[in-house]
Design a protein around this motif. Structure first.
Motif, PDB file in Angstrom:
ATOM      1  N   GLY A 503      16.755  30.807  27.454  1.00  0.00           N
ATOM      2  CA  GLY A 503      16.145  29.671  27.020  1.00  0.00           C
ATOM      3  C   GLY A 503      16.067  29.246  25.461  1.00  0.00           C
ATOM      4  O   GLY A 503      15.274  28.619  24.998  1.00  0.00           O
ATOM      5  N   ILE A 504      16.924  30.323  24.859  1.00  0.00           N
ATOM      6  CA  ILE A 504      16.990  30.089  23.232  1.00  0.00           C
ATOM      7  C   ILE A 504      18.143  28.868  23.005  1.00  0.00           C
ATOM      8  O   ILE A 504      19.114  28.842  23.436  1.00  0.00           O
ATOM      9  CB  ILE A 504      17.276  31.098  22.702  1.00  0.00           C
ATOM     10  N   GLU A 505      17.738  27.868  22.031  1.00  0.00           N
ATOM     11  CA  GLU A 505      18.829  26.911  21.733  1.00  0.00           C
ATOM     12  C   GLU A 505      19.614  27.355  20.592  1.00  0.00           C
ATOM     13  O   GLU A 505      19.319  27.656  19.678  1.00  0.00           O
ATOM     14  CB  GLU A 505      18.147  25.611  21.066  1.00  0.00           C
ATOM     15  N   VAL A 506      21.096  27.257  21.081  1.00  0.00           N
ATOM     16  CA  VAL A 506      22.002  28.093  20.117  1.00  0.00           C
ATOM     17  C   VAL A 506      23.182  27.199  19.803  1.00  0.00           C
ATOM     18  O   VAL A 506      23.485  26.223  20.540  1.00  0.00           O
ATOM     19  CB  VAL A 506      22.760  29.168  21.255  1.00  0.00           C
ATOM     20  N   LEU A 507      23.538  27.146  18.553  1.00  0.00           N
ATOM     21  CA  LEU A 507      24.501  26.340  18.049  1.00  0.00           C
ATOM     22  C   LEU A 507      25.542  27.522  17.755  1.00  0.00           C
ATOM     23  O   LEU A 507      25.500  28.373  16.921  1.00  0.00           O
ATOM     24  CB  LEU A 507      24.477  25.738  16.815  1.00  0.00           C
ATOM     25  N   PHE A 508      26.883  27.507  18.440  1.00  0.00           N
ATOM     26  CA  PHE A 508      27.783  28.536  18.534  1.00  0.00           C
ATOM     27  C   PHE A 508      28.948  28.013  17.842  1.00  0.00           C
ATOM     28  O   PHE A 508      29.578  26.957  18.247  1.00  0.00           O
ATOM     29  CB  PHE A 508      28.128  28.787  20.132  1.00  0.00           C
ATOM     30  N   ASP A 509      29.225  28.426  16.615  1.00  0.00           N
ATOM     31  CA  ASP A 509      30.466  27.919  15.911  1.00  0.00           C
ATOM     32  C   ASP A 509      31.576  28.566  16.229  1.00  0.00           C
ATOM     33  O   ASP A 509      32.166  29.489  15.710  1.00  0.00           O
ATOM     34  CB  ASP A 509      30.092  28.047  14.141  1.00  0.00           C
TER      35      ASP A 509
END
Lengths: 571, 571
Positions: A503-509
């Motif tokens: 449930g963690i909001e991730v920005l995956f580059d």
């Protein structure tokens, strides 16, 4: 979210025409784009933050018992005629006619619409109290929109309006809103102060502003070092003098001061103590009998125009007398005016009434009196609080001294009383079946403005440093040379999956970009937690964690990363 | 939510000036109130439904990979000049000038703004495809706003815009949106049909409308009884005749028909089979060489103007010739025109070309030919599909026959192609570094309109019957004579607590109202599940449960109620 499927839109260059840091960083971090003067589009990163602020505001309003509604942005002009604001509001109120040539406005606020709604919907005291709010787009046709979404023309606001039969429930709702606003600020992790505010032209009896503290803030706040007391400088009460007036030690002397047009020139040229001088300001009076009034403040103090405006003898809005008016009434120019022998009503700041041996203009061109003493050289006059407070002096609650801070106003709560309900005849029947005008409160939060204010308070030279609760993403994943290393790809993908599942909001580059570009973007956007994955880390079986705010780095074993991040989020 | 702390605002009387049932029920159930023509406020109950629809739309858009942004409602006029819509759009586009006398519009749609944004933000094919959406207030200055929020001036829409280098990814995104819209409708529990639509003035190559089925719907949908094929009547393809032309059996006879100006008069007066008659319609031609064109349809068929409009020889927009034009070109009035000896280009519906022994006007005032046969009495002409389909005939996929249904359009997906991107020069560099105009799609959902459409589909004579996913509350608690019975109060309060703790949204009617009033309100508002608590039930240790849709009642033991409700919700 994978960057490859996202609209990141970061920029290296500081944009031209963005004066304040939040505006610069919102453009650079790809949060907003300008459509026209004072009109902005929120790009995905900006909207994520806006929606988080909105959600926190909504939750706290609901918790406080307020009920959400939604009123139209386009409002009929005739309601504004009814309250008189059609004429009073000025060109900030955008007016237009529809295809049938009827008058409408783009709502900058909704007092008229809600009062109209409630006068039709509510007829009995039994339906009260009621506190209704909306989160909605507003428009204010600012003459010079600036600072990005801080002072844009179209903006998002939460506005609430409460309705009451008795002052008691208005006070209760006001307190509940005060608490809700404090909760909102605390949950967002913003340093703030609620400050007593002047009710200004909107009227009413009680008002607090909620300020996000930031050095770049437009407003000056005077707060107590020893208590919760805080007030807008316009409203901050000066303490009454605690020491009495000293006895006279000097004789009254008329002195030639041809080159001293200001207090500072006088002090410099004659070696005076500035606290032993008095400034005399001539303003327009409220009545024909007294067309001019003299206001006295100590040489080192500043007149507070909001306070002076409220004096009964003084015309409102406050207006300074012209040089000509002064000369024709007194026979000397503004630089030579003083209270001795002055044939005008005189009001002195309380601090002036305890002065002795002081200097002031002599009402003769180019001359001052030195060694003035009350009751010997002139009669005592009326005292009032008409000056700005200064840092270090006592606060009115006696629990500390004044310190100053700068703030950005993001919320405002008001007791409106019957200001609108009377004009619009919004009444209910009371217990005795008698018609009573409802009391009202109104409570606003600048949702889009909070986004900018949070950045003004939370940034460094690399970009934004989001408080976690309103960060666009919680964690950034930065795989090094992912497109060359299968090991990096596999582990990065697995981490993305594991964090998302938690449930963690991730920005995956996942772009084919150089590490430097990826780091710079994450720091610019201000993601609170970043995790680096490279061949080097994989060999050691650890992720490299970095905290955006503290800059601290830590190696975290693969198996512990999700719990570690959760721990950081809780911290 | 306790009714005593809520703004219920139900009304018994059917309001005047509300023509359709959804408008009546939204007013009666306290969902909306009118502020001005076509402008509505959402009261708490209405907003709860609106927000649920919005949330479902948002979730499905995110799942489909679309990214949320937010553009301003106020748009610069110069963008509309750039695409030519400033002139073309008509008075539905509300235009105004700001305080600096610059042109702006209140956005009815955002093609211009998004295309401007993307042409500045995206420069390489690597950033594509991209699908961006917003959920935002729109304004359309309808000449006659009606049906409440079904056709209001201010309304809430989800609008998405996708950008592509190749047709292939446009097709993929189009399919993803088609699926997302189907998911949205299914999750909301609405009976719906996606139908092939005419692309109309917005242009482009492919378009589907999503209709909520309701007898009161404005649109006629032709769907297949044996497959998914469905089309707006304007677009539904007529099957090609499967049987050949029968041989001639009658001689051509010129008949006096002075009182037969219409096909129906002709059929009645002469006892003809209507399927053996032909209507001849004269329309304006597309070229100077052929200023008039004749269109033939079978007597029992209707001309489809949208199909006819697309014929190369026919002027667009379609315009019927005047009586005068017809008389001066042919020498007879419209009631006596036919294909035999006609000196105009003639286009026949495919079904006309397989007719034999048929009747049509003789191009002599007051006369018809009976027993007409192709190739004997007149040469064969060009065939085309220019009629509306009829129920019972085969659908073009050959998998069933046409049936008709009425629908309310709540969604629309379009392949725009380069319609906007070309006019606004929105290009990217392709793999070879060559500049290419982007392809676009656009995808709209009328969020506020769905609320009304759902009611048109789901109501009975007592009020609204909400599908559970968009009901304002899931459960209503109705304590009988609560203020007289401590037992009822205690158990009702406990039930309210238990259901709320289980995450179920409850409307708890804690008013001092008669049971009849409370029941009527719950049914009017359309709460799916209600639970009655009275002394009688308490003695038996059960709650009285009632299902709004089926009307079924059941006694449920105290201890089982939360699980029972959860079971009903899952059903």
């Amino acid at each position: 979210m994978r960057v490859s499927k996202y609209l990141l839109s970061t920029q290296k260059e500081t944009p031209a025409n963005a004066e304040v840091i939040s505006h610069q960083l919102m453009l650079r971090a790809g949060m907003i784009r300008r459509n026209a003067s004072g009109l902005y589009s929120y790009l995905p990163t900006g909207l994520r933050v806006l929606r988080k602020v909105e959600a926190i505001v909504r939750e706290e309003m609901n918790k406080a018992g307020a009920i959400e509604i939604l009123m139209p942005m386009v409002q009929p002009g005739d309601l504004w005629v009814e309250t008189g604001r059609w004429d009073k509001f000025g060109p900030e109120l955008l007016r237009f006619t529809d295809r049938h040539n009827r008058d409408f406005v783009l709502g900058p606020t909704h007092e008229e619409v809600i009062t109209d709604l409630i006068r039709k919907e509510v007829s009995s005291y039994k339906q009260l109290p009621l506190n209704l709010y909306q989160i909605q787009t507003k428009f204010r046709d600012e003459v010079r929109p600036r600072f990005g979404v801080m002072r844009s023309r179209e903006f998002l606001m939460k506005d609430a309006y409460s309705f009451h039969l008795e002052q008691e429930t208005l006070n209760e709702t006001y307190q509940a809103m005060y608490q809700a606003y404090s909760n909102i600020m605390n949950r967002m992790g913003l340093a703030f102060r609620p400050v007593l505010a002047d009710t200004g032209s909107i009227g009413g009896s009680m008002s607090h502003e909620f300020h996000v503290l930031a050095n770049s803030g437009e407003d000056l706040i005077a707060y107590s070092t020893g208590s919760d007391y805080a007030a807008n400088i316009e409203k901050a009460e000066a303490p009454l003098p605690t020491e009495g007036r000293a006895a006279a030690t000097q004789a009254l002397t008329l002195t030639d001061t041809p080159n001293a047009k200001t207090i500072h020139e006088l002090v410099e040229q004659f070696g005076l103590d500035i606290t032993k001088t008095v400034k005399t300001l001539i303003v327009k009076g409220a009545t024909e009998e007294a067309p001019l009034v003299a206001l006295l403040v100590r040489g080192d103090h500043e007149l507070n125009e909001i306070k002076a405006d409220k004096l009964e003898l003084v015309a409102s809005p406050l207006e300074f007398a012209s040089d000509e008016d002064i000369r024709s009434a007194i026979g000397a120019g503004p630089g030579s005016i003083g209270p001795v022998g002055l044939k005008l009503p005189v009001i002195a700041d309380h601090s002036v009434l305890v002065m002795s041996d002081f200097a002031a203009g002599a009402n003769i061109e180019g001359k001052h009196y030195f060694g003035i003493n009350w009751e010997r050289d002139l009669p005592l006059v009326a005292g009032a609080d008409i000056r700005n407070v200064v840092e270090g002096e006592a606060t009115p609650d006696g629990k500390g001294t004044y310190a100053f801070a700068r703030g950005i106003e993001v919320g405002h709560i008001f007791q409106l009383g019957t200001n609108y309900s009377k004009a619009m005849n919004a009444t209910v029947l009371d217990e005795n079946g008698k018609s009573q005008v409802m009391l009202m409160g109104c409570y606003g939060v600048g949702v889009s403005r909070i986004v900018a204010a949070a950045i003004e308070q939370n940034h460094d030279d690399r970009g934004i440093v989001w408080p976690q609760a309103i960060a666009p993403f919680t964690v950034g994943i930065l795989p090094m040379n992912m497109h060359k290393s299968h090991r990096v790809t596999d582990i990065a993908e697995q981490l993305y999956k594991d964090l998302s599942a938690a449930g963690i909001e991730v920005l995956f580059d996942d772009r084919k970009e150089r590490p430097g570009v990826m780091f710079a973007d994450m720091e610019l956007i201000g993601i609170p937690h970043t995790i680096v994955i490279g061949d080097r880390n994989i060999d050691a079986g650890v992720f490299e964690y970095k905290n955006r705010r503290t800059g601290e780095k830590q190696d975290i074993p693969f198996a512990e990363i999700v719990d570690f991040i959760k721990g950081q989020m809780g911290a």
